[in-house]
Design a protein around this motif. Structure first.
Motif, PDB file in Angstrom:
ATOM      1  N   VAL A  18      44.972  88.566  60.074  1.00  0.00           N
ATOM      2  CA  VAL A  18      44.697  89.910  59.583  1.00  0.00           C
ATOM      3  C   VAL A  18      44.117  89.845  58.174  1.00  0.00           C
ATOM      4  O   VAL A  18      43.127  90.511  57.862  1.00  0.00           O
ATOM      5  CB  VAL A  18      45.974  90.768  59.587  1.00  0.00           C
ATOM      6  N   MET A  19      44.739  89.019  57.330  1.00  0.00           N
ATOM      7  CA  MET A  19      44.260  88.923  55.951  1.00  0.00           C
ATOM      8  C   MET A  19      42.816  88.434  55.907  1.00  0.00           C
ATOM      9  O   MET A  19      42.012  88.914  55.113  1.00  0.00           O
ATOM     10  CB  MET A  19      45.152  87.973  55.145  1.00  0.00           C
ATOM     11  N   LEU A  25      35.979  92.137  55.781  1.00  0.00           N
ATOM     12  CA  LEU A  25      35.606  93.546  55.681  1.00  0.00           C
ATOM     13  C   LEU A  25      35.386  93.937  54.237  1.00  0.00           C
ATOM     14  O   LEU A  25      34.440  94.646  53.904  1.00  0.00           O
ATOM     15  CB  LEU A  25      36.708  94.423  56.287  1.00  0.00           C
ATOM     16  N   HIS A 119      31.713  98.647  59.358  1.00  0.00           N
ATOM     17  CA  HIS A 119      32.854  98.332  60.212  1.00  0.00           C
ATOM     18  C   HIS A 119      32.408  98.197  61.663  1.00  0.00           C
ATOM     19  O   HIS A 119      32.815  97.283  62.371  1.00  0.00           O
ATOM     20  CB  HIS A 119      33.924  99.412  60.064  1.00  0.00           C
ATOM     21  N   PHE A 123      32.880  94.881  64.058  1.00  0.00           N
ATOM     22  CA  PHE A 123      33.650  94.819  65.303  1.00  0.00           C
ATOM     23  C   PHE A 123      32.766  94.911  66.536  1.00  0.00           C
ATOM     24  O   PHE A 123      33.266  95.001  67.657  1.00  0.00           O
ATOM     25  CB  PHE A 123      34.689  95.953  65.322  1.00  0.00           C
ATOM     26  N   LEU A 138      47.336  98.075  66.189  1.00  0.00           N
ATOM     27  CA  LEU A 138      47.412  98.260  64.736  1.00  0.00           C
ATOM     28  C   LEU A 138      48.006  99.620  64.395  1.00  0.00           C
ATOM     29  O   LEU A 138      48.785  99.747  63.448  1.00  0.00           O
ATOM     30  CB  LEU A 138      46.021  98.114  64.118  1.00  0.00           C
ATOM     31  N   LEU A 142      51.376 100.332  62.145  1.00  0.00           N
ATOM     32  CA  LEU A 142      51.440 101.179  60.959  1.00  0.00           C
ATOM     33  C   LEU A 142      52.417 102.324  61.158  1.00  0.00           C
ATOM     34  O   LEU A 142      53.112 102.731  60.221  1.00  0.00           O
ATOM     35  CB  LEU A 142      50.043 101.710  60.630  1.00  0.00           C
TER      36      LEU A 142
ATOM     37  N   LEU B  14      38.814 101.333  63.094  1.00  0.00           N
ATOM     38  CA  LEU B  14      39.339  99.975  63.151  1.00  0.00           C
ATOM     39  C   LEU B  14      39.397  99.311  61.784  1.00  0.00           C
ATOM     40  O   LEU B  14      40.384  98.669  61.428  1.00  0.00           O
ATOM     41  CB  LEU B  14      38.444  99.177  64.087  1.00  0.00           C
ATOM     42  N   GLY B  15      38.332  99.468  61.029  1.00  0.00           N
ATOM     43  CA  GLY B  15      38.288  98.835  59.713  1.00  0.00           C
ATOM     44  C   GLY B  15      39.420  99.318  58.834  1.00  0.00           C
ATOM     45  O   GLY B  15      40.116  98.517  58.198  1.00  0.00           O
ATOM     46  N   GLU B  16      39.611 100.620  58.806  1.00  0.00           N
ATOM     47  CA  GLU B  16      40.686 101.176  57.975  1.00  0.00           C
ATOM     48  C   GLU B  16      42.044 100.668  58.429  1.00  0.00           C
ATOM     49  O   GLU B  16      42.910 100.375  57.602  1.00  0.00           O
ATOM     50  CB  GLU B  16      40.686 102.717  58.043  1.00  0.00           C
ATOM     51  N   LEU B  17      42.220 100.566  59.728  1.00  0.00           N
ATOM     52  CA  LEU B  17      43.505 100.090  60.243  1.00  0.00           C
ATOM     53  C   LEU B  17      43.779  98.669  59.766  1.00  0.00           C
ATOM     54  O   LEU B  17      44.866  98.365  59.269  1.00  0.00           O
ATOM     55  CB  LEU B  17      43.501 100.135  61.775  1.00  0.00           C
ATOM     56  N   VAL B  18      42.790  97.814  59.918  1.00  0.00           N
ATOM     57  CA  VAL B  18      42.970  96.431  59.483  1.00  0.00           C
ATOM     58  C   VAL B  18      43.271  96.382  57.988  1.00  0.00           C
ATOM     59  O   VAL B  18      44.190  95.684  57.549  1.00  0.00           O
ATOM     60  CB  VAL B  18      41.723  95.582  59.796  1.00  0.00           C
ATOM     61  N   MET B  19      42.508  97.142  57.220  1.00  0.00           N
ATOM     62  CA  MET B  19      42.710  97.120  55.772  1.00  0.00           C
ATOM     63  C   MET B  19      44.118  97.598  55.421  1.00  0.00           C
ATOM     64  O   MET B  19      44.756  97.054  54.518  1.00  0.00           O
ATOM     65  CB  MET B  19      41.673  98.014  55.082  1.00  0.00           C
ATOM     66  N   GLU B  20      44.567  98.592  56.121  1.00  0.00           N
ATOM     67  CA  GLU B  20      45.884  99.141  55.813  1.00  0.00           C
ATOM     68  C   GLU B  20      46.990  98.138  56.145  1.00  0.00           C
ATOM     69  O   GLU B  20      47.946  97.962  55.379  1.00  0.00           O
ATOM     70  CB  GLU B  20      46.086 100.451  56.584  1.00  0.00           C
ATOM     71  N   VAL B  21      46.858  97.483  57.286  1.00  0.00           N
ATOM     72  CA  VAL B  21      47.837  96.453  57.646  1.00  0.00           C
ATOM     73  C   VAL B  21      47.816  95.337  56.612  1.00  0.00           C
ATOM     74  O   VAL B  21      48.862  94.854  56.162  1.00  0.00           O
ATOM     75  CB  VAL B  21      47.551  95.886  59.055  1.00  0.00           C
ATOM     76  N   ALA B  22      46.616  94.953  56.211  1.00  0.00           N
ATOM     77  CA  ALA B  22      46.495  93.884  55.222  1.00  0.00           C
ATOM     78  C   ALA B  22      47.171  94.285  53.917  1.00  0.00           C
ATOM     79  O   ALA B  22      47.841  93.475  53.278  1.00  0.00           O
ATOM     80  CB  ALA B  22      45.029  93.563  54.967  1.00  0.00           C
TER      81      ALA B  22
END
Lengths: 146, 146
Positions: A18-19, A25, A119, A123, A138, A142, B14-22
């Motif tokens: 994920v990181m 991104l 984005h 993807f 995801l 969250l 998707l991008g926002e989700l990944v960023m938020e998890v990160a």
DNA sequence: ACTCATTGTGAGTTAGCCTCACTAAAGGCG
DNA sequence: CGCCTTTAGTGAGGCTAACTCACAATGAGT
């Protein structure tokens, strides 16, 4: 040292994956910001303000998860670029509201479009199935974490 | 377009989700680093050095994606903490190698364990199925992007 | 041998965050 | 009402992690 293997050499682990995706991104995003001469954190602040305007500086601080004092600086720079304006809060004379200018709104729209495009490009190689799965997983992650 | 659901107004993407998890992972990681009194970027540098030791400063710079000059500082601080040592590169007298000290190695192991535990905790609520799917999809994403 | 590239670092700068102290205003309370 | 406490934003000043530029020492190519 090398007893970590499963399938192929060094299995990174979910967190690392994920990181790493996030790093990719972020790099893309920063690069696509260049044409506007805006920094990532200005962009982030602009987005937050756009989502809540008109809003107090303190609220912006909460959403950006930075100290109130630091918001002063970000808003200063956004105001210098004439993307936002400060105005007195009509219900509390201690407080200051921020609001987008027309230029700010335009820029925000452009930035959002660019980000979305970035984005989607990132993807794009995934199947629709995988994108859906990723979104679902995801989102769940969250939601759990509230 | 129409498959984009309308759960709560703004679907994050998707991008926002990944960023938020990160972001969540990063916060946890930073918090779990506290007991060692080590900063995230020192931890990152230590990890990179551990993966490549003995290695030149320039190589560390490439892996950390920072300027060579900045590596000097990070290695200075790691050396001050006696987690690494500089030694001359036997094959090139301009170059300097870094190597972990025993204390550095121990700390690195501890940090890796802690990070792994953090990540496992973060993803613990997912089903094994979802974790596998996530791993597969993210790995594919990163492999595409080489 | 001479020139050019590379390695690491000193010096100095910047961005983005922080804390502390302060002013102005709001809110609670007798 | 006056008094006390809390809250909103900001000036002053500091820190960290990055940066660029300049430079000495060394290596490598012709």
């Amino acid at each position: 040292m090398s007893q970590e293997g499963k399938k192929s050499g060094v299995e990174p682990g979910l967190g690392e994956l994920v990181m790493e995706v996030a790093r990719g991104l972020r790099r893309n995003h920063a690069a696509s910001l260049e044409p506007w001469g805006i920094t990532p954190h200005e962009s982030r602040a602009l987005r937050v303000i756009g989502q809540h305007e008109p809003t107090r500086l303190g609220v912006v601080a909460q959403h950006l998860r930075i100290a109130p004092r630091s918001v002063t600086d970000v808003v200063d720079s956004l105001e210098r670029r004439e993307f936002v304006v400060r105005e007195p809060d009509p219900t509390d004379r201690r407080a200051t509201q921020v609001r987008l200018t027309p230029a700010g709104r335009t820029t925000l729209t452009d930035l959002n479009d660019a980000r979305k495009a970035d984005h989607e490009a990132y993807f794009a190689d995934l199947s629709a199935r995988d994108r859906d799965a990723l979104t679902r997983i995801l989102t769940q992650l969250l939601d759990d974490r509230i």
